[in-house]
Design an enzyme around this catalytic site. Structure first.
Site, PDB file in Angstrom:
ATOM      1  N   CYS A 165       0.923  -1.007  -0.139  1.00 52.36           N
ATOM      2  CA  CYS A 165       0.148   0.023  -0.073  1.00 52.36           C
ATOM      3  C   CYS A 165       0.836   1.272   0.077  1.00 52.36           C
ATOM      4  CB  CYS A 165      -0.950   0.061   1.287  1.00 52.36           C
ATOM      5  SG  CYS A 165      -1.899  -1.362   1.229  1.00 52.36           S
ATOM      6  N   GLY A 182       4.370   7.091  -1.581  1.00 56.79           N
ATOM      7  CA  GLY A 182       5.739   6.348  -1.753  1.00 56.79           C
ATOM      8  C   GLY A 182       6.617   6.910  -0.845  1.00 56.79           C
ATOM      9  N   ASP A 237      -4.927  -4.111  -6.924  1.00 59.15           N
ATOM     10  CA  ASP A 237      -5.590  -4.317  -5.626  1.00 59.15           C
ATOM     11  C   ASP A 237      -4.855  -5.515  -4.703  1.00 59.15           C
ATOM     12  OD1 ASP A 237      -6.967  -4.910  -3.426  1.00 59.15           O
ATOM     13  OD2 ASP A 237      -9.137  -5.090  -4.615  1.00 59.15           O
ATOM     14  N   ASP A 284       1.572  -1.219   5.083  1.00 55.29           N
ATOM     15  CA  ASP A 284       1.120   0.003   5.630  1.00 55.29           C
ATOM     16  C   ASP A 284      -0.314   0.275   5.285  1.00 55.29           C
ATOM     17  OD1 ASP A 284       1.173   2.674   6.613  1.00 55.29           O
ATOM     18  OD2 ASP A 284       2.336   3.576   4.994  1.00 55.29           O
ATOM     19  N   CYS A 296      -1.308   4.432  10.656  1.00 56.92           N
ATOM     20  CA  CYS A 296      -1.196   5.664  11.531  1.00 56.92           C
ATOM     21  C   CYS A 296      -2.573   5.914  12.263  1.00 56.92           C
ATOM     22  CB  CYS A 296      -0.917   6.815  10.551  1.00 56.92           C
ATOM     23  SG  CYS A 296      -2.162   6.902   9.059  1.00 56.92           S
TER      24      CYS A 296
HETATM   25  C1  LIG Z   1      -1.341   4.888   4.595  1.00 57.27           C
HETATM   26  S1  LIG Z   1      -1.417   5.113   2.908  1.00 57.27           S
HETATM   27  C2  LIG Z   1       0.145   4.628   2.438  1.00 57.27           C
HETATM   28  C3  LIG Z   1       1.301   5.422   2.628  1.00 57.27           C
HETATM   29  C4  LIG Z   1       2.345   5.006   2.133  1.00 57.27           C
HETATM   30  N1  LIG Z   1       2.901   3.939   2.601  1.00 57.27           N
HETATM   31  C5  LIG Z   1       3.459   6.147   2.228  1.00 57.27           C
HETATM   32  O1  LIG Z   1       4.344   5.901   3.185  1.00 57.27           O
HETATM   33  O2  LIG Z   1       3.690   6.990   1.594  1.00 57.27           O
HETATM   34  C6  LIG Z   1      -2.618   3.673   2.650  1.00 57.27           C
HETATM   35  C7  LIG Z   1      -2.514   3.460   1.124  1.00 57.27           C
HETATM   36  O3  LIG Z   1      -3.434   2.299   0.853  1.00 57.27           O
HETATM   37  C8  LIG Z   1      -3.845   2.378  -0.254  1.00 57.27           C
HETATM   38  N2  LIG Z   1      -4.823   0.905  -0.377  1.00 57.27           N
HETATM   39  C9  LIG Z   1      -5.731   1.081   0.242  1.00 57.27           C
HETATM   40  N3  LIG Z   1      -6.638  -0.261  -0.197  1.00 57.27           N
HETATM   41  C10 LIG Z   1      -5.646  -0.968  -0.973  1.00 57.27           C
HETATM   42  C11 LIG Z   1      -5.569  -2.204  -1.547  1.00 57.27           C
HETATM   43  N4  LIG Z   1      -6.585  -3.146  -1.502  1.00 57.27           N
HETATM   44  N5  LIG Z   1      -4.674  -2.456  -2.140  1.00 57.27           N
HETATM   45  C12 LIG Z   1      -3.427  -1.719  -2.613  1.00 57.27           C
HETATM   46  N6  LIG Z   1      -3.497  -0.378  -1.883  1.00 57.27           N
HETATM   47  C13 LIG Z   1      -4.566  -0.023  -1.111  1.00 57.27           C
HETATM   48  C14 LIG Z   1      -4.550   3.668  -0.405  1.00 57.27           C
HETATM   49  O4  LIG Z   1      -4.714   3.977  -1.652  1.00 57.27           O
HETATM   50  C15 LIG Z   1      -3.277   4.531   0.121  1.00 57.27           C
HETATM   51  O5  LIG Z   1      -2.432   4.980  -0.904  1.00 57.27           O
END
Ligand SMILES: C[S@@+](CC[C@H](N)C(=O)[O-])C[C@H]1O[C@@H](n2cnc3c(N)ncnc32)[C@H](O)[C@@H]1O
Length: 482
Positions: free
Chosen positions: A279, A283, A333, A356, A409
């Site tokens: 996730c 970035g 996904d 994350d 978080c």
């Molecule tokens: C907490 S943020 C990630 C922050 C990132 N790791 C960073 O440090 O910049 C969570 C992310 O999970 C993504 N997300 C949510 N459900 C997801 C899924 N089923 N598969 C992949 N990504 C997913 C969201 O789009 C979001 O960008």
């Protein structure tokens, strides 16, 4: 790695209130825009996205007012109830809420009280539809100034007004942290500092601090690679922005990459470690993993995945600015590995996995004061179910001996230690490699009842820093089950 413009944690800044010039917008314009923003947040819109659509000249001032209001909405709502016999129209109510919040200004007032009253009235006069309400708003605000102490004393008795959080949120924190819930709520109402992570593959932290000092920018080190700036500013004006010398990232978030990579060594064949950041957008942690691997000479093949294709573009932009080695960025996904696993992994298993997970973001309320008002109590269980499902479907992709770092978080146990406890109970081949870590916002002493309770030795290794957001971390190892 998010904020490039004026930092949303800025205090509302005085403008003269009067001149209507491009350089210095009048306070009534900012109040009006902040009130429209408050209505939009009340209708479910994210403040951050909303603010991006505002005219640039008005944005910093109106954003500071909106964020300030969101930190005081509970108190302002209680005052309104005391001041107003019949609820005004939503637009007028929103303006009253912004003006009352500004009059509540804790610490040094940003504006003289009568300037606030005058400009709130002006904001209504300028909107023909509501100009008839100007006298009513004037009377409410002046009565607040006259009876301030008594009105505030009455508001103090209501938890939502006292803590400026919804009741369900206060109750959840009280259950999770019987001793610390007040400190967490108080921390949530503070402004977060602007924190950078120095890209140590380009520049050492010591050198960067020196450079900032030469430019007259006040800054303090935090954690292993962090820098907390003395005040908020447009980071594009800092040295090295275009050359990728730093990212904007909270100090709590800066623990993920070192935790996942600690003790990591390349496979005996010297094949790069196969790492999935499941996730990843925008970035921040992906970039940190690449930076650390570069300075440690650790070969890694990093796959950065996010379900949101637009946010995936941000990963690529950020890695490019930071001049990091190209990585595969995949819009997919993560909860449906059957759709990408064969094609992406080609029969290989992962050495390291960063999850994350999407969460309530209850740990980053200092930076996003709208979150508490946007979330509903039922969201927390729904998010916990998503996190549990991501853990379950991604775990089989990890090789025996591999590690998964689960983080959110959030400060709610449902999304942190309860989640991991449940996972360990049903997954025989999973073990916790170190005590899980629950960071609480701004508190130097971390919550210490996580599973298993830290030994004195492991507690001594916990980062002794403060002024970070709330985060949960659990490093899980996969063992071979006979
Ligand atoms: C907490 S943020 C990630 C922050 C990132 N790791 C960073 O440090 O910049 C969570 C992310 O999970 C993504 N997300 C949510 N459900 C997801 C899924 N089923 N598969 C992949 N990504 C997913 C969201 O789009 C979001 O960008």
């Amino acid at each position: 790695m998010t904020t490039h413009q004026a930092h949303p944690s800025q205090r509302p800044r005085p403008s003269s209130g009067a001149p209507d010039s491009k350089a210095s917008p009048a306070l009534w314009q900012q109040l009006d825009l902040a009130a429209r923003g408050l209505q939009a947040v009340r209708a479910g819109q994210s403040a951050r996205a909303l603010v991006q659509s505002w005219p640039e000249a008005l944005r910093p001032g109106a954003q500071a007012l909106l964020y300030h209001t969101l930190r005081h909405t509970g108190t302002a709502a209680s005052l309104q109830q005391q001041l107003v016999a019949r609820r005004p129209q939503p637009q007028v109510e929103a303006l009253l809420c912004v003006a009352l919040s500004l009059l509540l200004d804790d610490g040094e007032p940003s504006y003289a009280p009568f300037t606030v009253v005058d400009q709130a009235v002006e904001a209504l006069r300028r909107r023909r539809k509501f100009s008839a309400q100007a006298g009513f708003v004037n009377a409410c605000l002046r009565r607040f100034l006259r009876e301030r102490d008594a009105l505030l004393a009455a508001a103090e008795n209501e938890p939502q007004a006292r803590w400026n959080h919804p009741l369900w949120w206060i109750e959840r924190l009280r259950q999770d942290y019987p001793d610390q819930w007040r400190a967490i709520l108080a921390a949530n109402n503070q402004r977060a500092p602007l924190t950078l992570r120095v890209n140590q593959s380009r520049c050492s932290r010591a050198d960067y601090l020196q450079l900032l000092a030469q430019r007259g920018v006040a800054a303090q080190p935090i954690g292993a690679a962090g820098v907390v700036l003395g005040e908020a500013m447009d980071v594009r004006r800092l040295p090295g922005y275009a050359d990728g010398w730093f990212s904007v990232q909270d100090a709590g978030a800066q623990l993920a990459a070192p935790m996942l990579l600690q003790d990591a060594v390349g496979a005996p064949t010297d094949a790069p470690l196969l790492v999935l950041d499941a996730c990843a957008a925008p970035g921040g942690k992906t970039a940190h993993l690449l930076e650390l691997a570069a300075i440690r000479g650790l070969p890694i093949e990093l796959l950065a995945m996010d379900v949101d294709a637009t946010r995936c573009e941000r990963i690529t932009q950020n890695l490019t600015r930071l001049q990091l080695p190209p990585s595969r960025v995949v819009a997919a996904d993560a909860s449906r590995p059957q759709q990408w696993c064969d094609h992406l992994l080609q029969g290989r298993q992962l050495d390291l996995l960063l999850l994350d997970a999407p969460c309530s973001a209850a740990g980053i309320v200092r930076r996003h004061p709208d979150i508490r008002w946007l979330r509903r109590a039922s969201d927390i269980e729904a998010l916990a179910a998503v996190q549990q499902s991501l853990l379950s479907v991604l775990w089989p992709l990890l090789k025996p001996g591999g590690r998964l770092l689960y983080c959110t978080c959030s400060v709610f146990h449902t999304e942190g230690e309860d989640q991991v406890r449940r996972f360990l109970a049903r997954q025989d081949d999973a073990q916790l490699l170190a005590p899980a870590l629950q960071l609480l916002p701004t508190l130097a002493v971390h919550h210490d009842t996580v599973l298993p309770a830290p030994t004195p030795a492991s507690a001594a290794q916990m980062p002794q820093m403060h002024n970070h957001d709330g985060f949960f971390y659990a490093l899980l190892g996969k063992r071979t089950v006979a």
